[in-house]
Design a protein around this motif. Structure first.
Motif, PDB file in Angstrom:
ATOM      1  N   SER A  32      -6.926  24.378  18.784  1.00  0.00           N
ATOM      2  CA  SER A  32      -5.528  24.169  19.118  1.00  0.00           C
ATOM      3  C   SER A  32      -4.850  23.492  17.933  1.00  0.00           C
ATOM      4  N   GLY A  33      -3.563  23.390  18.020  1.00  0.00           N
ATOM      5  CA  GLY A  33      -2.818  22.766  16.945  1.00  0.00           C
ATOM      6  C   GLY A  33      -2.283  23.789  15.964  1.00  0.00           C
ATOM      7  N   GLU A  34      -1.896  23.311  14.832  1.00  0.00           N
ATOM      8  CA  GLU A  34      -1.313  24.169  13.812  1.00  0.00           C
ATOM      9  C   GLU A  34      -2.394  24.880  13.009  1.00  0.00           C
ATOM     10  N   SER A  35      -2.189  26.150  12.737  1.00  0.00           N
ATOM     11  CA  SER A  35      -3.140  26.943  11.961  1.00  0.00           C
ATOM     12  C   SER A  35      -3.049  26.589  10.480  1.00  0.00           C
ATOM     13  N   LEU A  36      -4.157  26.726   9.797  1.00  0.00           N
ATOM     14  CA  LEU A  36      -4.174  26.525   8.354  1.00  0.00           C
ATOM     15  C   LEU A  36      -3.645  27.760   7.646  1.00  0.00           C
ATOM     16  N   THR A  37      -3.112  27.590   6.458  1.00  0.00           N
ATOM     17  CA  THR A  37      -2.634  28.736   5.688  1.00  0.00           C
ATOM     18  C   THR A  37      -3.763  29.339   4.855  1.00  0.00           C
ATOM     19  N   HIS A  38      -4.791  28.540   4.565  1.00  0.00           N
ATOM     20  CA  HIS A  38      -5.936  29.006   3.795  1.00  0.00           C
ATOM     21  C   HIS A  38      -7.225  28.635   4.523  1.00  0.00           C
ATOM     22  N   CYS A  39      -8.217  29.497   4.398  1.00  0.00           N
ATOM     23  CA  CYS A  39      -9.505  29.320   5.065  1.00  0.00           C
ATOM     24  C   CYS A  39     -10.175  28.029   4.585  1.00  0.00           C
ATOM     25  N   GLU A  40     -10.706  27.256   5.532  1.00  0.00           N
ATOM     26  CA  GLU A  40     -11.361  26.011   5.132  1.00  0.00           C
ATOM     27  C   GLU A  40     -12.747  26.235   4.532  1.00  0.00           C
ATOM     28  N   GLU A  41     -13.287  27.452   4.635  1.00  0.00           N
ATOM     29  CA  GLU A  41     -14.591  27.764   4.050  1.00  0.00           C
ATOM     30  C   GLU A  41     -14.457  28.336   2.639  1.00  0.00           C
ATOM     31  N   ASP A  43     -11.282  29.294   1.118  1.00  0.00           N
ATOM     32  CA  ASP A  43      -9.961  29.037   0.551  1.00  0.00           C
ATOM     33  C   ASP A  43      -9.118  30.299   0.339  1.00  0.00           C
ATOM     34  N   GLU A  44      -9.504  31.389   0.983  1.00  0.00           N
ATOM     35  CA  GLU A  44      -8.687  32.610   0.943  1.00  0.00           C
ATOM     36  C   GLU A  44      -7.489  32.431   1.875  1.00  0.00           C
ATOM     37  N   PRO A  45      -6.352  33.062   1.560  1.00  0.00           N
ATOM     38  CA  PRO A  45      -5.200  32.955   2.456  1.00  0.00           C
ATOM     39  C   PRO A  45      -5.488  33.606   3.818  1.00  0.00           C
ATOM     40  N   ILE A  46      -5.023  32.964   4.875  1.00  0.00           N
ATOM     41  CA  ILE A  46      -5.150  33.521   6.213  1.00  0.00           C
ATOM     42  C   ILE A  46      -3.860  34.272   6.511  1.00  0.00           C
ATOM     43  N   PRO A  47      -3.957  35.560   6.884  1.00  0.00           N
ATOM     44  CA  PRO A  47      -2.750  36.355   7.127  1.00  0.00           C
ATOM     45  C   PRO A  47      -1.850  35.708   8.194  1.00  0.00           C
ATOM     46  N   GLU A  48      -0.559  35.839   7.993  1.00  0.00           N
ATOM     47  CA  GLU A  48       0.406  35.236   8.904  1.00  0.00           C
ATOM     48  C   GLU A  48       0.241  35.753  10.336  1.00  0.00           C
ATOM     49  N   ALA A  49      -0.056  37.047  10.471  1.00  0.00           N
ATOM     50  CA  ALA A  49      -0.231  37.615  11.807  1.00  0.00           C
ATOM     51  C   ALA A  49      -1.384  36.929  12.539  1.00  0.00           C
ATOM     52  N   ARG A  50      -2.457  36.631  11.835  1.00  0.00           N
ATOM     53  CA  ARG A  50      -3.605  35.938  12.443  1.00  0.00           C
ATOM     54  C   ARG A  50      -3.222  34.517  12.831  1.00  0.00           C
ATOM     55  N   LYS A  52      -0.310  33.420  13.662  1.00  0.00           N
ATOM     56  CA  LYS A  52       0.579  33.462  14.821  1.00  0.00           C
ATOM     57  C   LYS A  52      -0.173  33.849  16.096  1.00  0.00           C
ATOM     58  N   ALA A  53      -1.146  34.742  15.957  1.00  0.00           N
ATOM     59  CA  ALA A  53      -1.878  35.236  17.129  1.00  0.00           C
ATOM     60  C   ALA A  53      -2.839  34.193  17.694  1.00  0.00           C
ATOM     61  N   ILE A  54      -3.423  33.371  16.833  1.00  0.00           N
ATOM     62  CA  ILE A  54      -4.434  32.399  17.251  1.00  0.00           C
ATOM     63  C   ILE A  54      -3.988  31.012  16.801  1.00  0.00           C
ATOM     64  N   SER A  55      -3.636  30.169  17.761  1.00  0.00           N
ATOM     65  CA  SER A  55      -3.215  28.818  17.378  1.00  0.00           C
ATOM     66  C   SER A  55      -4.434  28.014  16.927  1.00  0.00           C
ATOM     67  N   GLY A  56      -4.235  27.227  15.891  1.00  0.00           N
ATOM     68  CA  GLY A  56      -5.307  26.372  15.390  1.00  0.00           C
ATOM     69  C   GLY A  56      -6.367  27.089  14.586  1.00  0.00           C
ATOM     70  N   VAL A  57      -6.075  28.302  14.102  1.00  0.00           N
ATOM     71  CA  VAL A  57      -7.067  29.059  13.337  1.00  0.00           C
ATOM     72  C   VAL A  57      -7.392  28.315  12.041  1.00  0.00           C
ATOM     73  N   ARG A  58      -8.677  28.262  11.718  1.00  0.00           N
ATOM     74  CA  ARG A  58      -9.151  27.530  10.544  1.00  0.00           C
ATOM     75  C   ARG A  58      -9.867  28.422   9.544  1.00  0.00           C
ATOM     76  N   LEU A  59     -10.299  29.613   9.973  1.00  0.00           N
ATOM     77  CA  LEU A  59     -11.090  30.492   9.117  1.00  0.00           C
ATOM     78  C   LEU A  59     -10.427  31.852   8.953  1.00  0.00           C
ATOM     79  N   ILE A  61     -10.786  36.017   8.550  1.00  0.00           N
ATOM     80  CA  ILE A  61     -11.527  36.931   9.419  1.00  0.00           C
ATOM     81  C   ILE A  61     -12.985  37.047   8.987  1.00  0.00           C
ATOM     82  N   ALA A  62     -13.243  37.177   7.703  1.00  0.00           N
ATOM     83  CA  ALA A  62     -14.623  37.326   7.215  1.00  0.00           C
ATOM     84  C   ALA A  62     -15.467  36.095   7.546  1.00  0.00           C
TER      85      ALA A  62
END
Length: 88
Positions: A32-41, A43-50, A52-59, A61-62
């Motif tokens: 939950s919470g705000e999603s990161l803009t870059h993967c914490e593993e 450091d690749e950018p996380i697509p905006e659609a992802r 928005k679709a998943i709150s609190g996303v940290r990683l 897709i790969a």
């Protein structure tokens, strides 16, 4: 009606316990919470659609797929595998 050494309702209790455990695991993994803009593993950018679709996303897709593979391979004790031996 009981089967073998099992008490009445033992099968349903086993099913209920499996469902409750699965729901608990999923709730613990929910983010939950705000999603990161870059993967914490990686450091690749996380697509905006992802994001928005998943709150609190940290990683990305790969990395998420890899984490899910690791989680599946180290899953907890499988009650279903021994259900018959417990109920008879």
């Amino acid at each position: 009606m009981a089967v073998g050494w099992a008490q009445d309702g033992a099968v349903q209790e086993q099913i209920d316990a499996n469902v409750a455990d699965a729901v608990k695991r999923v709730r613990e993994q929910m983010q939950s919470g705000e999603s990161l803009t870059h993967c914490e593993e990686c450091d690749e950018p996380i697509p905006e659609a992802r994001r928005k679709a998943i709150s609190g996303v940290r990683l990305c897709i790969a990395c998420q797929q890899e984490a899910e593979k690791e989680r599946a391979s180290t899953s907890l004790y499988n009650r279903r595998g021994s259900k018959d031996s417990q109920l008879k």
